[in-house]
Write an enzyme that holds these catalytic residues in place. Structure first.
Site: not given
Ligand code: 4NP
Length: 158
Positions: A9, A12, A14-16, A123
């Site tokens: 993401c 690195n 939050c999402r990934s 995001d």
């Protein structure tokens, strides 16, 4: 044979990392942790060395998933490794990754999702919505695991 899955993401945090933790749990539950290496990275360097965002850690904790990883940035060697499957969270990540050159295994996580028509993980850094991100990540990771097992003909667990 070892396959490496790298979730990417922007930051690195939050999402990934959420995808990494969820997918690692699925890999472990399937008894495949000796065949599939799971990592995550960001296209940006702002948060390198930091723990995951508190929103990501809270959602993972609520689902009983441990995560201790620290943010790292995608490297040129990540993008040169033909045994790494690179899985982006949104189209912007995809564009940024393509600047490293063509990679043979570059996907979006939600290309593997079956329960949503969304193809980008939103995001949550500015606007929240970590629970929604979790639902999408689980959907994508389920499909991704089937894809990896099928595509790489990983032998069934003994
Ligand atoms: P992520 O979220 O890409 O899911 O980790 C973000 C984290 C940090 C920033 C943007 C998005 N940032 O601008 O610092």
């Amino acid at each position: 044979m070892m396959v490496r899955v790298l979730f990417v993401c922007l930051g690195n945090i939050c999402r990934s990392p959420m995808a990494e933790a969820v997918f690692q749990q699925m890999v472990n539950d399937a008894g495949r942790d000796d065949q599939i290496i799971v990592e995550s990275a960001g296209t940006g360097a702002w948060h390198v060395g930091e723990r995951a965002h508190s929103g990501t850690r809270a959602v993972l904790a609520r689902h009983g998933i441990a995560y201790e990883g620290r943010a790292q940035q995608v490297s040129r060697s990540d993008m040169r490794d033909p045994d790494t499957i690179v899985v982006a969270m949104d189209n912007s990540n995809l564009r940024d990754l393509k600047r490293f050159g063509d990679h043979p295994h570059l996907y979006r996580l939600l290309d593997f999702a079956t329960e949503t028509t969304l193809r980008e993980v939103p995001d949550p850094y500015y606007s929240g919505g970590f629970d929604n991100v979790y639902t999408l990540v689980v959907d994508g990771c389920r499909g991704l695991l089937s894809f990896v097992l099928d595509t790489y003909h990983l032998p069934p667990r003994k």
